[in-house]
Scaffold this active site. Sequence first.
Site, PDB file in Angstrom:
ATOM      1  N   ASP A  38       0.720  -1.290   0.005  1.00 24.02           N
ATOM      2  CA  ASP A  38       0.081   0.008  -0.064  1.00 24.02           C
ATOM      3  C   ASP A  38       0.971   1.447  -0.115  1.00 24.02           C
ATOM      4  OD1 ASP A  38       0.609  -0.511   2.753  1.00 24.02           O
ATOM      5  OD2 ASP A  38      -1.146   0.318   3.663  1.00 24.02           O
ATOM      6  N   GLU A  60       9.568 -10.730  -2.149  1.00 19.27           N
ATOM      7  CA  GLU A  60      10.582 -10.031  -2.166  1.00 19.27           C
ATOM      8  C   GLU A  60      11.958 -10.374  -2.426  1.00 19.27           C
ATOM      9  OE1 GLU A  60       7.149  -8.016  -0.208  1.00 19.27           O
ATOM     10  OE2 GLU A  60       8.240  -9.742  -0.169  1.00 19.27           O
ATOM     11  N   HIS A 123       0.686   0.304  10.658  1.00 22.73           N
ATOM     12  CA  HIS A 123       1.113  -1.044  10.140  1.00 22.73           C
ATOM     13  C   HIS A 123       2.546  -0.987   9.538  1.00 22.73           C
ATOM     14  CE1 HIS A 123      -0.813   0.703   6.564  1.00 22.73           C
ATOM     15  NE2 HIS A 123      -0.229  -0.222   5.970  1.00 22.73           N
ATOM     16  N   HIS A 124       3.036  -2.141   9.667  1.00 20.86           N
ATOM     17  CA  HIS A 124       4.457  -2.486   9.139  1.00 20.86           C
ATOM     18  C   HIS A 124       5.700  -1.497   9.890  1.00 20.86           C
ATOM     19  CE1 HIS A 124       2.384  -4.463   6.025  1.00 20.86           C
ATOM     20  NE2 HIS A 124       2.423  -3.549   4.835  1.00 20.86           N
ATOM     21  N   GLY A 422      27.016 -16.630  -1.801  1.00 20.87           N
ATOM     22  CA  GLY A 422      26.542 -17.933  -1.824  1.00 20.87           C
ATOM     23  C   GLY A 422      25.154 -18.152  -1.048  1.00 20.87           C
ATOM     24  N   ASP A 452      18.435 -29.857  -6.519  1.00 20.52           N
ATOM     25  CA  ASP A 452      17.127 -29.795  -6.038  1.00 20.52           C
ATOM     26  C   ASP A 452      16.995 -29.199  -4.780  1.00 20.52           C
ATOM     27  OD1 ASP A 452      18.806 -31.829  -4.642  1.00 20.52           O
ATOM     28  OD2 ASP A 452      17.483 -33.470  -5.387  1.00 20.52           O
ATOM     29  N   ASN A 479      19.926 -34.810  -6.748  1.00 23.97           N
ATOM     30  CA  ASN A 479      20.687 -35.587  -6.139  1.00 23.97           C
ATOM     31  C   ASN A 479      20.403 -35.776  -4.717  1.00 23.97           C
ATOM     32  OD1 ASN A 479      21.491 -32.965  -5.519  1.00 23.97           O
ATOM     33  ND2 ASN A 479      23.522 -33.210  -6.262  1.00 23.97           N
ATOM     34  N   GLY A 481      19.401 -33.657  -2.106  1.00 21.72           N
ATOM     35  CA  GLY A 481      19.493 -32.808  -0.894  1.00 21.72           C
ATOM     36  C   GLY A 481      20.927 -31.930  -1.156  1.00 21.72           C
ATOM     37  N   GLU A 485      26.874 -29.080   1.451  1.00 23.44           N
ATOM     38  CA  GLU A 485      26.880 -29.251   2.894  1.00 23.44           C
ATOM     39  C   GLU A 485      27.236 -30.720   3.412  1.00 23.44           C
ATOM     40  OE1 GLU A 485      24.826 -27.701   1.011  1.00 23.44           O
ATOM     41  OE2 GLU A 485      24.384 -25.479   2.071  1.00 23.44           O
TER      42      GLU A 485
END
Length: 573
Positions: A38, A60, A123-124, A422, A452, A479, A481, A485
């Site tokens: 708004d 966003e 608001h916000h 990253g 994925d 693959n 996951g 990591e």
Amino acid sequence: MASDIRTSELKNPIDVAEYLFRRLHEVGIRGVHGIPGDYNLVALDYIPRCGLNWVGNVNELNAGYAADGYARVKGISAVVTTFGVGELSLLNAIAGGYSEFVPIVHIVGTPSTLSQKDGMLLHHTLGNGNFAVFSEMSKNISCAMAKLNDPHEAATLIDNAIRECWVQSRPVYITLPTDMVQKKVEGERLKTQIDLSYPPNETEKEDYVVDVVLKYLHAAKNPIILVDACAQRHRVLDEVHELIQKSNLPTFVAPMGKGAVNETLPNYGGVYAGDGSNEGVRECVESSDLILSIGAIKSDFNTAGFTYRISQLSTIDFHSTYIRVKYSEYPGVRMQGVLKKIVTKMGKLNVQPGPKPSNEIAYEHKKVSTDEVITHDWLWPRVGQWLQPNDIVITETGTANFGIWETKFPEGVLALSQVLWGSIGYSVGACQGAALAAKETGNRRTVLFVGDGSFELTAQEVSTMIRQNLKPIIFLICNEGYTIERYIHGMDAAYNDISQWKFKDLIPTFGGTPQNSRTYQVKNKQEAEDLFNDKSFAQAEVLQFVELYMPKEDAPKALKLTAEASAKNNAKM
């Protein structure tokens, strides 16, 4: 409260919002990303009037990633959010743009200047009357800020912010209060374009630096050139290519500089990333007695875990704000002017041969059949054989980003990745922005490689691609996951697993039809080979989505090395 400029004082009165969006159009922006709210709705009405297209994203964060991708193709971008809730959702993407030198104009629709002055409980807000808290959050990830609270200075602030965004190649932050949207400013200013030129170096200082560089360059027995991301971000690729071609020196790129150099040039030698370098590259670079390092960003993932073995005593660094010759630094000397003069004056140099990269698949990985699973050792050279000149290639941080190091590009290929910041999921939003920019500039093919796990963070942005009639080719690496990591820590840990989606079924869910999209599922080398040989697939006439299945524990060599180094660094006490 904003005070008006008397209309009688203006030769050509124009609303602040129109002035802002016309300036964005002037610098080449055509698509504006963002989310309505708004506090920005009235301002958004001006976008089509100014020859701009409202993209409209699903959230966003994705809008910010898309603006980042758009800017890397077109040179600059814009994204609009609303005060508080909207702008905060964008900040991760803006921080990435700041980290990686991407010029994004962030426009925030805010409550009226009167509401802010009175500290109204709106608001916000945080409910404490502090309307500056969110702009303060953006301060350290913006190279300039323009709070358009007064029409007397609004046009000047807009022009300055856009100029700084371009020249510094980093995001800027502009607030547009609701009561400022239709305030009048001088439209005559639009007849004079914003000066986007870089400030010239002091001639005497520049000439001295050039002479110092040439002294060491002429004395070197086996000099080489190493190009990185800031050569792209600070727009010196013309000067860089002139240096490469006239010197004939062996030339390499860092991972973040992938795509900065024409890889079909005879003296292009491949990717240097310490222990993660292409075959033969590390030996050539690290044995050089002089490295012309252009636009370097020596981060962990850009150096395969800080495994560079280059002495500063054999390095000359060229940057946007200084030159460093060995251990002597020359602040305030931009690389553009220095590189131009070096090319003009350098004459004959000592040139040693370097490695010659190719997309040849190693013999032990060449076999193609329905029994052969798709591996990284096979995939990335094969991708290099399939790519076309001038493609835009986006790779996600992870297996795709490290794998693409093994791909030799045709001429004109532009590579997008987010090696330093990253943020996983970045590439999907960036693909939307890049594909939109490609559509605006001549329909270059846009190709995305994403894992994925990363895809699941930002998958909704595919719906924006479909709504905007964009035609990227999306390779989803299935693959199971978070591979990078897993290699850092927790190969079989549950936190590195993901939900197994029916990925290609998302395309019709997001609005895809047989007329505007196609989906594929590829589970072995033969099926992949057939797809790469499919001429209709290569033409990219609609959005195409490929589920590409690969073994869970397979990864590019460079990823394994970098992950190991990252794990060791994380464990330091």
